[in-house]
Design a protein around this motif. Structure first.
Motif, PDB file in Angstrom:
ATOM      1  N   SER A  16       0.806  -1.226   0.000  1.00  0.00           N
ATOM      2  CA  SER A  16       0.000   0.000   0.000  1.00  0.00           C
ATOM      3  C   SER A  16       0.834   1.270   0.000  1.00  0.00           C
ATOM      4  O   SER A  16       0.298   2.365  -0.185  1.00  0.00           O
ATOM      5  CB  SER A  16      -0.941   0.000   1.208  1.00  0.00           C
ATOM      6  OG  SER A  16      -0.186  -0.084   2.398  1.00  0.00           O
ATOM      7  N   SER A  17       2.154   1.158   0.239  1.00  0.00           N
ATOM      8  CA  SER A  17       2.989   2.367   0.204  1.00  0.00           C
ATOM      9  C   SER A  17       4.448   1.970  -0.004  1.00  0.00           C
ATOM     10  O   SER A  17       4.778   0.787  -0.090  1.00  0.00           O
ATOM     11  CB  SER A  17       2.844   3.180   1.500  1.00  0.00           C
ATOM     12  OG  SER A  17       3.455   2.500   2.576  1.00  0.00           O
ATOM     13  N   PHE A  19       8.143   0.871  -0.680  1.00  0.00           N
ATOM     14  CA  PHE A  19       8.775  -0.120  -1.570  1.00  0.00           C
ATOM     15  C   PHE A  19       7.741  -1.031  -2.233  1.00  0.00           C
ATOM     16  O   PHE A  19       7.873  -1.390  -3.402  1.00  0.00           O
ATOM     17  CB  PHE A  19       9.744  -1.030  -0.797  1.00  0.00           C
ATOM     18  CG  PHE A  19      10.888  -0.332  -0.108  1.00  0.00           C
ATOM     19  CD1 PHE A  19      11.261   0.963  -0.442  1.00  0.00           C
ATOM     20  CD2 PHE A  19      11.613  -0.982   0.892  1.00  0.00           C
ATOM     21  CE1 PHE A  19      12.329   1.600   0.196  1.00  0.00           C
ATOM     22  CE2 PHE A  19      12.678  -0.361   1.539  1.00  0.00           C
ATOM     23  CZ  PHE A  19      13.027   0.936   1.191  1.00  0.00           C
ATOM     24  N   ARG A  39      -2.872  -3.700   5.003  1.00  0.00           N
ATOM     25  CA  ARG A  39      -4.089  -3.460   5.791  1.00  0.00           C
ATOM     26  C   ARG A  39      -4.972  -2.377   5.171  1.00  0.00           C
ATOM     27  O   ARG A  39      -6.177  -2.434   5.251  1.00  0.00           O
ATOM     28  CB  ARG A  39      -3.697  -3.061   7.221  1.00  0.00           C
ATOM     29  CG  ARG A  39      -3.061  -4.214   7.995  1.00  0.00           C
ATOM     30  CD  ARG A  39      -2.381  -3.740   9.253  1.00  0.00           C
ATOM     31  NE  ARG A  39      -1.376  -2.725   8.937  1.00  0.00           N
ATOM     32  CZ  ARG A  39      -0.634  -2.094   9.836  1.00  0.00           C
ATOM     33  NH1 ARG A  39      -0.790  -2.362  11.115  1.00  0.00           N
ATOM     34  NH2 ARG A  39       0.260  -1.200   9.470  1.00  0.00           N
ATOM     35  N   ARG A  40      -4.373  -1.369   4.529  1.00  0.00           N
ATOM     36  CA  ARG A  40      -5.165  -0.242   3.993  1.00  0.00           C
ATOM     37  C   ARG A  40      -5.650  -0.552   2.574  1.00  0.00           C
ATOM     38  O   ARG A  40      -4.913  -0.376   1.595  1.00  0.00           O
ATOM     39  CB  ARG A  40      -4.322   1.037   4.014  1.00  0.00           C
ATOM     40  CG  ARG A  40      -4.039   1.555   5.420  1.00  0.00           C
ATOM     41  CD  ARG A  40      -3.008   2.656   5.414  1.00  0.00           C
ATOM     42  NE  ARG A  40      -1.695   2.191   5.003  1.00  0.00           N
ATOM     43  CZ  ARG A  40      -0.647   2.979   4.806  1.00  0.00           C
ATOM     44  NH1 ARG A  40      -0.746   4.278   4.967  1.00  0.00           N
ATOM     45  NH2 ARG A  40       0.511   2.469   4.436  1.00  0.00           N
ATOM     46  N   TYR A 165      14.326  -3.325  16.244  1.00  0.00           N
ATOM     47  CA  TYR A 165      14.308  -3.306  14.774  1.00  0.00           C
ATOM     48  C   TYR A 165      15.559  -3.979  14.209  1.00  0.00           C
ATOM     49  O   TYR A 165      15.464  -4.816  13.299  1.00  0.00           O
ATOM     50  CB  TYR A 165      14.169  -1.864  14.258  1.00  0.00           C
ATOM     51  CG  TYR A 165      14.024  -1.795  12.754  1.00  0.00           C
ATOM     52  CD1 TYR A 165      12.916  -2.364  12.112  1.00  0.00           C
ATOM     53  CD2 TYR A 165      14.991  -1.184  11.964  1.00  0.00           C
ATOM     54  CE1 TYR A 165      12.789  -2.309  10.724  1.00  0.00           C
ATOM     55  CE2 TYR A 165      14.867  -1.122  10.578  1.00  0.00           C
ATOM     56  CZ  TYR A 165      13.759  -1.693   9.965  1.00  0.00           C
ATOM     57  OH  TYR A 165      13.634  -1.646   8.593  1.00  0.00           O
ATOM     58  N   THR A 200      10.364   6.920   2.381  1.00  0.00           N
ATOM     59  CA  THR A 200       9.037   6.334   2.169  1.00  0.00           C
ATOM     60  C   THR A 200       8.193   6.797   3.360  1.00  0.00           C
ATOM     61  O   THR A 200       8.517   7.817   3.968  1.00  0.00           O
ATOM     62  CB  THR A 200       9.139   4.791   2.171  1.00  0.00           C
ATOM     63  OG1 THR A 200       9.660   4.394   3.447  1.00  0.00           O
ATOM     64  CG2 THR A 200      10.049   4.271   1.070  1.00  0.00           C
TER      65      THR A 200
HETATM   66  P1  NDP Z   1       6.290   2.110   4.374  1.00  0.00           P
HETATM   67  O1  NDP Z   1       5.861   2.485   5.746  1.00  0.00           O
HETATM   68  O2  NDP Z   1       6.105   3.106   3.281  1.00  0.00           O
HETATM   69  O3  NDP Z   1       5.594   0.742   3.938  1.00  0.00           O
HETATM   70  C1  NDP Z   1       5.382  -0.301   4.853  1.00  0.00           C
HETATM   71  C2  NDP Z   1       4.351  -1.246   4.248  1.00  0.00           C
HETATM   72  O4  NDP Z   1       4.189  -2.352   5.140  1.00  0.00           O
HETATM   73  C3  NDP Z   1       3.001  -0.586   4.078  1.00  0.00           C
HETATM   74  O5  NDP Z   1       2.449  -0.971   2.850  1.00  0.00           O
HETATM   75  C4  NDP Z   1       2.180  -1.147   5.231  1.00  0.00           C
HETATM   76  O6  NDP Z   1       0.808  -1.267   4.833  1.00  0.00           O
HETATM   77  C5  NDP Z   1       2.805  -2.539   5.353  1.00  0.00           C
HETATM   78  N1  NDP Z   1       2.542  -3.135   6.661  1.00  0.00           N
HETATM   79  C6  NDP Z   1       2.929  -2.691   7.870  1.00  0.00           C
HETATM   80  N2  NDP Z   1       2.449  -3.483   8.835  1.00  0.00           N
HETATM   81  C7  NDP Z   1       1.728  -4.460   8.199  1.00  0.00           C
HETATM   82  C8  NDP Z   1       0.965  -5.556   8.641  1.00  0.00           C
HETATM   83  N3  NDP Z   1       0.816  -5.833   9.941  1.00  0.00           N
HETATM   84  N4  NDP Z   1       0.364  -6.350   7.722  1.00  0.00           N
HETATM   85  C9  NDP Z   1       0.486  -6.079   6.397  1.00  0.00           C
HETATM   86  N5  NDP Z   1       1.183  -5.045   5.917  1.00  0.00           N
HETATM   87  C10 NDP Z   1       1.796  -4.229   6.821  1.00  0.00           C
HETATM   88  O7  NDP Z   1       7.833   1.719   4.511  1.00  0.00           O
HETATM   89  P2  NDP Z   1       8.873   1.068   3.472  1.00  0.00           P
HETATM   90  O8  NDP Z   1       8.286   0.912   2.136  1.00  0.00           O
HETATM   91  O9  NDP Z   1      10.113   1.833   3.620  1.00  0.00           O
HETATM   92  O10 NDP Z   1       9.083  -0.339   4.180  1.00  0.00           O
HETATM   93  C11 NDP Z   1       8.965  -1.575   3.508  1.00  0.00           C
HETATM   94  C12 NDP Z   1       9.963  -2.544   4.106  1.00  0.00           C
HETATM   95  O11 NDP Z   1      11.281  -2.050   3.899  1.00  0.00           O
HETATM   96  C13 NDP Z   1       9.822  -2.760   5.596  1.00  0.00           C
HETATM   97  O12 NDP Z   1      10.046  -4.126   5.871  1.00  0.00           O
HETATM   98  C14 NDP Z   1      10.966  -1.916   6.184  1.00  0.00           C
HETATM   99  O13 NDP Z   1      11.392  -2.386   7.424  1.00  0.00           O
HETATM  100  C15 NDP Z   1      12.014  -2.087   5.116  1.00  0.00           C
HETATM  101  N6  NDP Z   1      13.076  -1.083   5.022  1.00  0.00           N
HETATM  102  C16 NDP Z   1      12.817   0.247   4.900  1.00  0.00           C
HETATM  103  C17 NDP Z   1      13.868   1.154   4.748  1.00  0.00           C
HETATM  104  C18 NDP Z   1      13.659   2.611   4.643  1.00  0.00           C
HETATM  105  O14 NDP Z   1      14.594   3.392   4.965  1.00  0.00           O
HETATM  106  N7  NDP Z   1      12.531   3.098   4.182  1.00  0.00           N
HETATM  107  C19 NDP Z   1      15.253   0.680   4.671  1.00  0.00           C
HETATM  108  C20 NDP Z   1      15.400  -0.740   4.825  1.00  0.00           C
HETATM  109  C21 NDP Z   1      14.346  -1.584   4.966  1.00  0.00           C
HETATM  110  P3  NDP Z   1      -0.472  -1.036   5.754  1.00  0.00           P
HETATM  111  O15 NDP Z   1      -0.107  -0.015   6.780  1.00  0.00           O
HETATM  112  O16 NDP Z   1      -1.524  -0.587   4.773  1.00  0.00           O
HETATM  113  O17 NDP Z   1      -0.763  -2.389   6.323  1.00  0.00           O
END
Ligand code: NDP
Ligand code: 8X3
Length: 265
Positions: A16-17, A19, A39-40, A165, A200
């Motif tokens: 949903s957002s 990566f 979830r969204r 984390y 992000t």
């Molecule tokens: P965002 O917050 O933009 O995206 C996180 C995504 O995970 C959302 O789509 C959210 O959707 C989903 N999510 C969170 N909790 C749940 C859940 N319980 N069930 C299903 N979906 C869930 O962050 P990023 O795109 O940056 O993060 C994506 C991944 O990359 C994560 O694993 C993060 O740890 C990792 N990461 C991020 C970095 C960064 O600097 N941005 C660097 C390295 C790794 P919704 O809320 O709609 O459920």
């Protein structure tokens, strides 16, 4: 080389957002078929529309909470029905992107909140395990499949305030290695893609909606974009079937390590 992904089914968690959303568009652009969960739901619908506009042959969405076993089960019940309509293969899922996750808070252990620790392990670790267990029957028996787990530089390096984390992403690494051993001989490749600082919604979530604090993280730096990371996912997934990219670390040029960041301020 992207022909290898044309018409193939790709399942992305956390679409949903960030990566996950960028990955939906990037796999869409090479003509994949998409199953998207988060979830969204409204946000997922928007992502699916942009992925279709980019070229996805199909893009379907369903609610998914990776912290909840019944939600994962009902998501995969839905996914199996969807896959059944688009293919004749017994193991139709080609790519699984375990991306759902994130961080909550930046408190030292002394001030840490148990609820935050639990959420971080539930999403980044147990969620990945739940989803992978449910997805494997849809992948085994069809050599050439790819699992890409999204780790982090936090799984390689430690930083203050990151105990849960960093611990969760280190666990992701070990789970990836274990899975690669368990699946050796099946033809399914298991990879980890470990990004550094990327702009992000990650920091907004970590700082509970505090936009000013989230923006500070990227002040004076040129961070990675979600598209940079999605491009790496497509590249990893489109290698020939005898090639497995075990691990990839991708960082902004401005970030030499989690503690060494070049800021132009
Ligand atoms: P965002 O917050 O933009 O995206 C996180 C995504 O995970 C959302 O789509 C959210 O959707 C989903 N999510 C969170 N909790 C749940 C859940 N319980 N069930 C299903 N979906 C869930 O962050 P990023 O795109 O940056 O993060 C994506 C991944 O990359 C994560 O694993 C993060 O740890 C990792 N990461 C991020 C970095 C960064 O600097 N941005 C660097 C390295 C790794 P919704 O809320 O709609 O459920
Ligand atoms: C996100 C990158 O350095 O904020 O995984 O932990 S970091």
């Amino acid at each position: 080389m992207h022909d290898r992904l044309h018409g193939k089914w790709v399942l992305i968690t956390g679409a949903s957002s960030g990566f996950g959303a960028a990955a939906a568009r990037a796999f869409g652009a090479v003509g994949s078929r998409l199953l998207l969960g988060a979830r969204r739901l409204e946000r997922l619908e928007q992502v699916a529309a942009t992925a279709r506009a980019a070229g996805a042959l199909e893009a379907h969405v369903h609610p998914l909470d990776v912290t909840n076993t019944s939600s994962v089960e009902s998501f995969f019940h839905w996914a199996r029905n969807r896959l059944g309509t688009g293919t004749t293969s017994a193991a139709p899922l080609h790519v699984l992107i375990n991306n759902a996750g994130g961080a909550l808070g930046l408190d030292p252990v002394l001030a840490g909140r148990v609820e935050d620790w639990e959420t971080m392990f539930q999403t980044n670790v147990l969620g990945l395990l739940r989803v992978t267990r449910a997805a494997l029957p849809l992948m085994l028996g069809n050599p050439g499949g790819v699992i890409i787990n999204i780790g982090s530089v936090a799984g390689h390096e430690a930083y203050e305030g990151g105990a849960a984390y960093c611990g969760a992403k280190a666990a992701e690494h070990q789970i990836t290695r274990v899975l690669r051993l368990e699946l050796c001989g099946s033809g399914v490749r298991v990879c980890t893609l470990d990004p550094g600082m990327a702009q992000t919604e990650f920091s907004l979530v970590r700082f509970r909606g505090d936009l000013a604090q989230a923006r500070k993280v990227y002040e004076g730096v040129e961070p990675l974009t979600a598209e940079d990371v999605a491009e790496a996912m497509v590249w990893m997934a489109s290698r020939p079937s005898h090639v497995c990219i075990d691990e990839m670390v991708i960082k902004p040029t401005d970030q030499a390590s989690v503690h060494k960041i070049h800021r132009r301020v």
